[in-house]
Enzyme design. Structure first.
Site, mmCIF file in Angstrom:
data_model
loop_
_atom_site.group_PDB
_atom_site.id
_atom_site.type_symbol
_atom_site.label_atom_id
_atom_site.label_comp_id
_atom_site.label_asym_id
_atom_site.label_seq_id
_atom_site.Cartn_x
_atom_site.Cartn_y
_atom_site.Cartn_z
ATOM 1 N N SER A 281 -10.362 -0.226 -8.506
ATOM 2 C CA SER A 281 -10.827 -0.370 -7.126
ATOM 3 C C SER A 281 -10.523 0.793 -6.203
ATOM 4 C CB SER A 281 -10.240 -1.645 -6.507
ATOM 5 O OG SER A 281 -10.927 -2.771 -6.975
ATOM 6 N N LYS B 194 -6.619 -0.562 3.796
ATOM 7 C CA LYS B 194 -7.445 -1.632 3.204
ATOM 8 C C LYS B 194 -6.925 -2.987 3.695
ATOM 9 C CE LYS B 194 -9.113 -3.151 -1.390
ATOM 10 N NZ LYS B 194 -8.937 -2.952 -2.845
ATOM 11 N N SER C 89 -13.240 -2.273 -5.218
ATOM 12 C CA SER C 89 -13.254 -3.101 -4.028
ATOM 13 C C SER C 89 -12.820 -2.377 -2.749
ATOM 14 C CB SER C 89 -12.316 -4.293 -4.238
ATOM 15 O OG SER C 89 -10.985 -3.845 -4.390
#
Lengths: 95, 476, 491
Positions: free
Chosen positions: C178, C79, C154
């Site tokens: 997330s 990420k 996210s």
């Protein structure tokens, strides 16, 4: 509505943010809806309750006073928007 | 009318740790710009602070030295504000649970001893520094970013600039004594902000507190406070109400200058630092820190009297700063003559320092140099008077006394053949004095010795010269 | 090779028995990724050259008979809020458009030392603030199960990349759900470890007292393998915790007889999609049939979880994001007349709307006069929420609930209503508030869209939730194959 446009401007000033005139109305509305939502916390009886700043009861984690090599200056300055003679630079501003 | 001045001080002292408060960069002063920096003290995204244990220990040490209550539980907090020298947009400091609270510093005023209260001592990180570039922009150096500080906040207990000066001197001496800060104002390792206002004791009217910043010496602090005293009295007399102002001292204009008016209290949005865990300060830890505290001034004074057999007054003077006490002890170590060393420092050295407004750290020669000088005098290599001359040269040139004596040919003339030769010459030119002496005028002998000293530019051993002259006249 | 289906442990076995080389694996995934990216937009940065170079090194080491760890030679996606040295790290924000970090996050160092091959950085909601990955300044990632829907957020880029077989596993990060929410939306196993289990050093902070890195994997065995390699105390993160070294693979065993499962009634109330609820209860039945004991319980302060979260997380975020001022790194506007204007314009132009909203929210909650009413009040409610969990865990081993109240929603559907968007975190945030671990595991499909089962455990007892998940996985017949729409299904 709990939040006014003036409130938004004041908070924006603290946060160093700015909203266009055309956006501020919409932002205020959405922002207020969030603030109104979290108002529900006031329903909770927290008399005598200690706040939890850290979820684990860990204390006293420190390091010894030892020096290690710093970052190479070229690396430190690599992402700088502006630099001069090894310094980070901010061009002239009026104030 | 009787006006009372109220002065409170806020002092920032950089701690003498090796590494910064939250990262392992060096705290050394004067490094090449942005070379004592790393992702942590540059506030790069993703980095986390790791608290330096010694910073806490030095904070506690200061708390002990100033008789504070040491917190049992303490934590770090974030103070949020935007400024280019502040890398994270917040300073990691302490808010509602400072490391130390409620201490005091005793000062000796003309009216006797006075206690100035300390509200708190807390630990925090220093910011970077900005300078102006040639084209009017700002240049930022983050070597200082993350250097550990203690902030010491006093009660508004001082009633004159003089008291504030005494407080600052005592505070500085103590911080140096306990070896937590070198307190060099010119390098910014000691910084002082002043809060000052005046109260009319008859009416109870008072002026709004003014904050004085950017005071880079005790002297300018005193001058700024004196200026503000007058300005505030003027405001009271004119019945003017003022806003809370921040002013700075302008040395060239000899006046304080308005920097900004505080419309309302700054909103720093303090909250507990989630990246640094809380601290429980155990009694045993404080005890250990107490045991490791370097000797405090009053203890050192008593030891000097006992160990070196010097008068209490001398010991008091010699321990007034740690640097002076260290200089004394270092010189003694090399001479084994504590009394002579004390005499030299108490008279010639301190007088000169006072005249030139210098501190012991500013002198060019070392304790070992002074020891050598004293040895030269004690050993009869040079006279006391020549010794004083050599000391003056040491002050000016910083050379060691042996070199000075050699270069200037100041070695005392003890050689009898040489003295005989000189004295014979003097006697041949001063027959009247010989007659006078023989006729019982003792003064004539002094004159003759003086002539010998003159001829040798003070280098002749006066005792020996005296003896030889007497012998020669008696045999005349 | 069927990269869509391959797990980390299968790849490891193939590597070890010489069936395939690391270079072939890496190139194979890149082939797939390059074809899929047009439709999915999972990645922000691809590091192909470096990855192939590293893969060759691993092959060399394997050829020399070196014994390497489970992750060696196998691709991973990161990420883009986890800092990678010399690889652009944007956090999905314009303000970090060209930011090339001079250091590695601790977790990246760990992965590299294990021989893991980083193939790129994945898309996310800007600074991890969002539940749909629509808040990225760069692209909108699509859900591989239905390209018109969000992958969750996210960490939507990482989730979509794993679900579509662009990479066998990936790292995400959690502040309020997330990892678990996109794992649920994309049909993956996703873990939010106990706060402090994994170093946060190098994870760009959103809300420091909540943030944790967490992995996305295809199955529970992979989760155990990945977890083994990324946990541990880090002296660079003093909120990380020294725990006994464990092998989570030991938790992969059939042993849940007598295990006590709590179903909090607040997590099954009327706000939850009925079909989702049905799938979850069916999964619970599977566990019950395996010998677990199930009771309904209450977490009385659940209703305040979201409000607590939306005070505390933005408060910390408002401070954490203050460093983006255009001085030392990141983008800076060209025109300004004062220092303040430099800050204001840089930040106003550099941050997207959701980030601004949260920075504003946090600033407001911490500001003079409101601190006690909002920030400190929420910290006290946090104590009560944590106590709810502590009380349940005195008697129960795990808590089970749906991961999300609804199925993956349409792209754009909730963009204009922040509260509606926040509601998708309603079942996940309390776990972050209390700092306990939780994972999401697929428990079925509704209309071709995956449903997630949330298993919450005691602090530092990841073993038990892994064990429960493993037992469910072994005994459920859920098929993990995203449709991805049209021809890419054929890849």
């Amino acid at each position: 509505m709990s939040i006014s446009k003036e409130d938004v401007k004041h908070v924006a000033r603290l946060a160093r943010l700015d909203f266009d005139k055309e956006d501020i109305e919409d932002f205020t509305k959405k922002f207020a809806s969030v603030v109104d939502y979290v108002e529900k916390l006031s329903e909770v009886d927290t008399e005598g309750v200690e706040p939890t700043y850290h979820v684990h009861p860990i204390k006293n984690v420190m390091r010894e006073d030892k020096v290690c090599k710093s970052l190479d200056r070229k690396e430190s300055l690599r992402n700088a928007p502006d630099k001069e003679n090894g310094y980070f630079k901010i061009p002239r501003v009026l104030d | 009318m009787s006006y009372k001045t109220l002065i409170g001080l806020e002092i920032h002292a950089e701690l003498m740790t090796e590494s910064k408060i939250f990262c392992k960069c060096s705290t050394e002063f004067g490094g090449d710009v942005n070379t004592h920096t790393c992702p942590i003290c540059l506030g790069m995204p993703g980095t986390l602070p790791v608290l330096n244990k010694r910073v806490v220990e030095y904070g506690i040490r200061a708390g002990i030295a100033f008789n504070c209550d040491i917190a049992k539980r303490t934590k770090m907090d974030r103070k949020n504000y935007f400024y280019p020298d502040l890398v994270k947009g917040y300073q990691i400091s302490q808010y509602d649970l400072p490391l130390c609270k409620d201490g005091a510093i005793k000062i000796e005023t003309d009216q006797g001893e006075k206690e100035i209260g300390l509200i708190r001592i807390h630990i925090e990180e220093d910011t970077g520094k900005s300078i102006h570039s040639n084209d009017g922009g700002s240049l930022l150096d983050y070597n200082r970013s993350g250097v550990p500080l203690i902030e010491i906040v006093s009660q508004p207990d001082m009633n004159s600039p003089e008291e504030a000066k005494l407080f600052l001197e005592k505070l500085k001496a103590t911080l140096q004594y306990i070896e937590v800060s070198d307190c060099k104002m010119e390098q910014g390792s000691l910084r002082c902000d002043v809060n000052i206002n005046i109260i009319d004791e008859d009416t109870g009217n008072k002026t709004t507190v003014t904050e004085l910043k950017n005071l880079n010496s005790f002297k300018s602090a005193v001058k700024a406070m004196e200026f503000e005293q007058k300005r505030h009295i003027g405001l009271l007399e004119q019945g003017k109400d003022t806003k809370r102002e921040t002013r700075r001292w302008d040395e060239s204009k000899s006046e304080t200058i308005l920097m900004r008016v505080k419309e309302d209290a700054a909103d720093y949005r303090y909250f507990p630092e989630p990246d640094v865990v809380e601290l429980d300060i155990e009694k045993d830890w404080v005890k250990k820190i107490k045991e490791d505290i370097p000797e405090l001034p009053h203890v050192k004074r008593e030891r000097f009297v006992k160990e070196y057999d010097i008068p209490s007054y001398d010991a008091e003077v010699l321990t007034s700063t740690k640097a002076l006490a260290d200089f004394y002890e270092e010189t003694v170590k090399h001479t084994k003559d504590p009394k002579q060393v004390s005499n030299w420092i108490m008279t010639d050295i301190l007088r000169r320092l006072k005249d030139e407004e210098l501190e012991i750290d500013d002198i060019k020669f070392t304790a070992e140099n002074l020891a050598d000088l004293i040895k030269l005098v004690n050993g009869g290599k040079i006279s006391n008077n020549i010794g004083k001359k050599v000391l003056r040269t040491m002050f000016e040139e910083g050379k060691d006394p042996n070199t000075i004596v050699k270069e200037k040919g100041l070695i005392q003339i003890n050689d009898e053949d040489k003295l005989n030769e000189i004295i014979d010459g003097i006697l041949a030119e001063n027959e009247q004095s010989i007659i006078d002496y023989k006729n019982g005028k003792d003064r004539a002998l002094g004159y003759l010795v003086g002539q010998v000293m003159k001829a040798t530019k003070g280098k002749a051993n006066p005792q020996k010269a005296n003896q030889i002259i007497r012998e020669k006249i008696n045999n005349y | 090779m069927d990269f869509l289906k391959l797990t980390v442990h299968e790849l490891r076995d193939k590597l070890r028995n010489g069936e395939i080389t690391s270079e072939e694996i890496v190139k194979g995934y890149f082939d797939r990724l390059e074809k899929l990216e047009d439709k999915l937009d999972s990645f922000l940065t691809i590091t192909k050259k470096e990855a192939i170079k590293e893969a060759k090194k691993i092959d060399e080491r394997l050829k020399n008979g070196e014994k390497l760890g489970d992750l060696a030679g196998i691709p991973v996606a990161i990420k883009d809020n986890i800092v990678t040295k010399d690889i652009k790290t944007t956090c999905g924000s314009k303000i970090l458009e060209d930011f090339i970090p001079p250091y590695n996050a601790t977790i990246i160092e760990k992965l590299k030392s294990e021989g893991a091959i980083i193939i790129g950085k994945t898309n996310l909601d800007e600074f991890a603030m969002g539940s749909s990955t629509e808040n990225s300044a760069y692209k909108v990632t699509k859900n591989p199960w239905d390209l018109t829907r969000v992958p969750g957020g996210s960490s939507g880029g990482s989730a979509a990349a794993v679900a579509s077989g662009e990479v066998p596993y990936a790292l995400g990060s959690e502040t309020g759900g997330s990892v678990r929410q996109p794992a649920s939306f994309c049909g993956l196993v996703g873990l939010k470890p106990t706060y402090g289990l994994i170093s946060r050093y190098g994870l760009v902070a959103f809300a420091s007292s909540f943030d944790q890195i967490g992995p996305f994997t295809k199955d529970v065995e992979d989760l155990a393998i990945v977890l083994n390699n990324i946990i541990g105390y880090d002296k660079m993160d003093t909120t990380s915790v020294e725990v006994e070294k464990k092998d989570y693979k030991n938790a992969l065993k059939d042993d849940i007889k007598g295990l006590k499962i709590a179903l909090p009634k607040e997590y099954f109330d009327e706000g939850i999609n009925k079909e989702v609820k049905g799938k979850v209860l069916k999964a619970v039945k599977v566990l019950e049939d395996l010998g677990a004991k199930v009771d309904e319980v209450s977490l009385p302060h659940s209703d305040y979880g979201l409000a607590t979260y939306y005070v505390l997380a933005p408060s910390e975020a408002s401070s954490n994001l203050s460093r983006f001022d255009g001085i030392r790194y990141g983008s800076r506007v060209k025109d300004y007349d004062s220092l303040d204007e430099l800050f204001i314009k840089t930040r106003s132009e550099g941050f997207g709307e959701e980030v601004k909203r949260r920075v504003m929210m946090g600033t407001y909650c911490l500001s003079s006069g409101y601190y006690d009413e909002y920030y400190n009040k929420a910290q006290k409610v946090r104590t009560l929420i944590k106590k709810d969990f502590d009380d349940i865990f005195k008697e129960y081993d795990v808590i089970i609930s749906p991961t999300t109240p609804s199925l993956p929603f349409k792209i754009g559907e909730r963009n204009d209503d922040p509260l509606a968007m926040y509601m998708s975190d309603i079942l996940t945030v309390s776990v972050n508030i209390a700092g306990v671990p939780a994972l999401s595991i697929p428990c079925g499909l509704i209309d071709g869209l995956p449903v997630g089962l949330q298993i919450i455990g005691k602090a530092f007892d990841e073993e038990t939730i892994i064990k429960v998940a493993y037992n469910y996985e072994k005994n459920s017949d859920f098929i993990l194959e995203p449709k991805m729409g049209g021809d890419i299904n054929e890849l």
